[in-house]
Design an enzyme around this catalytic site. Sequence first.
Site, PDB file in Angstrom:
ATOM      1  N   GLU A   1      -5.197  14.653  45.830  1.00 37.26           N
ATOM      2  CA  GLU A   1      -5.026  15.690  44.827  1.00 37.26           C
ATOM      3  C   GLU A   1      -3.671  16.298  45.102  1.00 37.26           C
ATOM      4  O   GLU A   1      -3.385  16.768  46.091  1.00 37.26           O
ATOM      5  CB  GLU A   1      -6.235  16.775  45.210  1.00 37.26           C
ATOM      6  CG  GLU A   1      -7.675  16.241  45.250  1.00 37.26           C
ATOM      7  CD  GLU A   1      -8.098  15.882  43.719  1.00 37.26           C
ATOM      8  OE1 GLU A   1      -7.304  16.340  42.855  1.00 37.26           O
ATOM      9  OE2 GLU A   1      -9.137  15.341  43.563  1.00 37.26           O
ATOM     10  N   CYS A  43      -1.718  24.902  42.926  1.00 41.57           N
ATOM     11  CA  CYS A  43      -1.513  23.882  42.363  1.00 41.57           C
ATOM     12  C   CYS A  43      -1.770  23.969  40.847  1.00 41.57           C
ATOM     13  O   CYS A  43      -0.879  23.108  40.154  1.00 41.57           O
ATOM     14  CB  CYS A  43      -2.086  22.917  43.093  1.00 41.57           C
ATOM     15  SG  CYS A  43      -3.961  23.244  43.253  1.00 41.57           S
TER      16      CYS A  43
HETATM   17  P1  NAD Z   1       2.147  19.028  52.208  1.00 46.29           P
HETATM   18  O1  NAD Z   1       2.368  17.737  51.157  1.00 46.29           O
HETATM   19  O2  NAD Z   1       3.663  19.310  52.937  1.00 46.29           O
HETATM   20  O3  NAD Z   1       1.310  19.106  53.259  1.00 46.29           O
HETATM   21  C1  NAD Z   1      -0.264  18.719  52.991  1.00 46.29           C
HETATM   22  C2  NAD Z   1      -0.663  18.376  54.436  1.00 46.29           C
HETATM   23  O4  NAD Z   1      -0.336  16.877  54.573  1.00 46.29           O
HETATM   24  C3  NAD Z   1      -0.486  19.195  55.360  1.00 46.29           C
HETATM   25  O5  NAD Z   1      -1.837  19.304  56.383  1.00 46.29           O
HETATM   26  C4  NAD Z   1       0.457  18.405  56.217  1.00 46.29           C
HETATM   27  O6  NAD Z   1       0.337  18.655  57.668  1.00 46.29           O
HETATM   28  C5  NAD Z   1       0.080  16.872  55.964  1.00 46.29           C
HETATM   29  N1  NAD Z   1       1.166  15.839  56.211  1.00 46.29           N
HETATM   30  C6  NAD Z   1       2.453  16.015  56.246  1.00 46.29           C
HETATM   31  N2  NAD Z   1       2.939  14.837  56.438  1.00 46.29           N
HETATM   32  C7  NAD Z   1       1.987  13.991  56.420  1.00 46.29           C
HETATM   33  C8  NAD Z   1       2.072  12.500  56.597  1.00 46.29           C
HETATM   34  N3  NAD Z   1       3.149  11.807  56.649  1.00 46.29           N
HETATM   35  N4  NAD Z   1       0.725  11.829  56.570  1.00 46.29           N
HETATM   36  C9  NAD Z   1      -0.546  12.712  56.686  1.00 46.29           C
HETATM   37  N5  NAD Z   1      -0.410  13.870  56.424  1.00 46.29           N
HETATM   38  C10 NAD Z   1       0.714  14.420  56.414  1.00 46.29           C
HETATM   39  O7  NAD Z   1       1.820  20.122  51.124  1.00 46.29           O
HETATM   40  P2  NAD Z   1       1.700  21.631  51.337  1.00 46.29           P
HETATM   41  O8  NAD Z   1       2.898  22.118  51.341  1.00 46.29           O
HETATM   42  O9  NAD Z   1       0.835  21.974  52.493  1.00 46.29           O
HETATM   43  O10 NAD Z   1       0.844  22.002  50.063  1.00 46.29           O
HETATM   44  C11 NAD Z   1       1.638  22.356  48.901  1.00 46.29           C
HETATM   45  C12 NAD Z   1       1.143  21.356  47.903  1.00 46.29           C
HETATM   46  O11 NAD Z   1      -0.183  20.929  47.687  1.00 46.29           O
HETATM   47  C13 NAD Z   1       1.583  21.494  46.396  1.00 46.29           C
HETATM   48  O12 NAD Z   1       2.603  20.275  45.931  1.00 46.29           O
HETATM   49  C14 NAD Z   1       0.397  22.063  45.728  1.00 46.29           C
HETATM   50  O13 NAD Z   1       0.533  21.875  44.358  1.00 46.29           O
HETATM   51  C15 NAD Z   1      -0.427  20.782  46.156  1.00 46.29           C
HETATM   52  N6  NAD Z   1      -1.896  21.243  46.202  1.00 46.29           N
HETATM   53  C16 NAD Z   1      -2.793  20.454  45.416  1.00 46.29           C
HETATM   54  C17 NAD Z   1      -4.085  20.855  45.067  1.00 46.29           C
HETATM   55  C18 NAD Z   1      -4.880  19.987  44.245  1.00 46.29           C
HETATM   56  O14 NAD Z   1      -5.992  20.404  44.313  1.00 46.29           O
HETATM   57  N7  NAD Z   1      -4.315  19.119  43.565  1.00 46.29           N
HETATM   58  C19 NAD Z   1      -4.406  22.003  45.775  1.00 46.29           C
HETATM   59  C20 NAD Z   1      -3.706  22.783  46.703  1.00 46.29           C
HETATM   60  C21 NAD Z   1      -2.386  22.288  46.758  1.00 46.29           C
END
Ligand code: NAD
Length: 507
Positions: free
Chosen positions: A240, A274
């Site tokens: 997602e 998002c």
């Molecule tokens: P992010 O991708 O920076 O981090 C998300 C999660 O992934 C965090 O818990 C982080 O610690 C973890 N992570 C980071 N590197 C990783 C790796 N290499 N392997 C595994 N996990 C790792 O995103 P964010 O800044 O926390 O959230 C914002 C983003 O999320 C925006 O793009 C937003 O649109 C999206 N989002 C999408 C939805 C949806 O339902 N589609 C909902 C909420 C947020």
Amino acid sequence: MLQERAAGARSFDSTSPATGEVVGSFPLDGPEQVAAAVARAREAQRGWAELGFDGRRRALQAYKAMLVRRTDELLALVHRENGKPRDDALIEVVLSVEHLDWAARNAARVLGRRRARTTMVLANHAASVEYQPLGVVGVIGPWNYPVFTPLGSIIYALAAGNAVVFKPSELTPAVGCFLADAFADAVGDQPVLQVVTGDGTTGHALCLAGVDKVAFTGSPATGRKVMAACAERLTPVVLELGGKDAMVVDDDADLAAAAEQALWGGMANAGQTCLAVERVYVVDRVYDRFLTELVERASRVRPGADFGPITLPRQLETIRRHLDDAFARGARALVGGPDAVRPPYVDPVVLVDVPADALVLEEETFGPVLPVVRARDAGHAVALANANPYGLGAAVFASRRAERIARALRSGMASINSVLTFAGMPSLPYGGVGESGFGSIHGPDGLREFTHPKAVTRQRFPLPFGMQSFDRPGFVLPAVRQAMRLRHGRARVLRGARPEPPGPPGR
Ligand code: NAD
């Protein structure tokens, strides 16, 4: 759960984005701690699966009641750790509780064993299908909706009979721990839902820990890394990811409602959603009137009161970059302006005259910035909206053509005459296409996402002569073939399609 962690583990602090105050200190869990959590989860999952749909429904209803009872505590924590106003946090909790209730009550109907149809050639067999839990699901969450977003995966995975190891964002670990502690309070101290804390390295360790699926919510860039890591052990993923959701306003729309919803959809939670409305395409005939309605409302929105600070400090840079780029390319601000970024807040900005290739129309801004674009007609608006690699949600304000526009928009979800509504509708799947990811959470599809189908056939009586034998008499296959011709061979052959060439005689 936190006390069980190895003494001396490295730790990190989570802080309030509004004040810098430390909210809590959490272990930076590495591969060892993650593996231990997954092992505990695997053990606990057996008992959880054995509870059956009824037992799990009761447990999840108890969890629901616990979240309702502890709502004030949760709202205060979300406000401190994420920065959003308590009212915004309340919306997350209300929607989560509805999903929890739906998943608990509908899992048996959607996933339980049911008979399947048989065919003429296998008429002596009965068939059934059920959806069995995968085992242990790893959930990796973002910070922007620290309750609603991870629970969207956790609830459905649990209802389907899985145990969950949850890695919350490093910006909101206290909220993540709260969600697991409330579960333990309601259901008993069995590690069916556990939390591991840390940054991307902890998330990476979870991808490699041998879980049976990873449900990831976050940015497309991290989604790619998650998928690559999971490929190593063929661990399936549901992704997602981000969005650049468009709203289309047609000429017979209620313009006051469209403007009000564009504003809320674009700027609630400071645009850090998002599913935020990040682009508005308005047909020419009503463009000026829509803007008048929007500008009047947007001028009254106050950061710090109507929405909170920008939670992720580096996002301020992205917002500034998008604004600078837009102004450099000739965009004009009708509300706000070049000085809108005032850390940790960003003032509302309404932009017009933005060229199609500006960053603010192409990439996720994640701030209270609303570009409004003039379209010739509804078809043109849809074409502009679809010319973007993201495809999460969309909104349509229209009357006559509303359904047609909603269906033509390239997105996983769309709402007509409202924004974001599909996310709160537990009976609907939630997920995107393109850069917004794949797979579904929520609804029947969301339950099935955390299962595998188990197909079973049972021979009810043996046939004197079957196909599945080396000793079948020579007339069996020709007879079956004749039956096939009679049953399926009479459909009209379309022009250009060739009739099946005569095959070798059956044995
Ligand atoms: P992010 O991708 O920076 O981090 C998300 C999660 O992934 C965090 O818990 C982080 O610690 C973890 N992570 C980071 N590197 C990783 C790796 N290499 N392997 C595994 N996990 C790792 O995103 P964010 O800044 O926390 O959230 C914002 C983003 O999320 C925006 O793009 C937003 O649109 C999206 N989002 C999408 C939805 C949806 O339902 N589609 C909902 C909420 C947020």
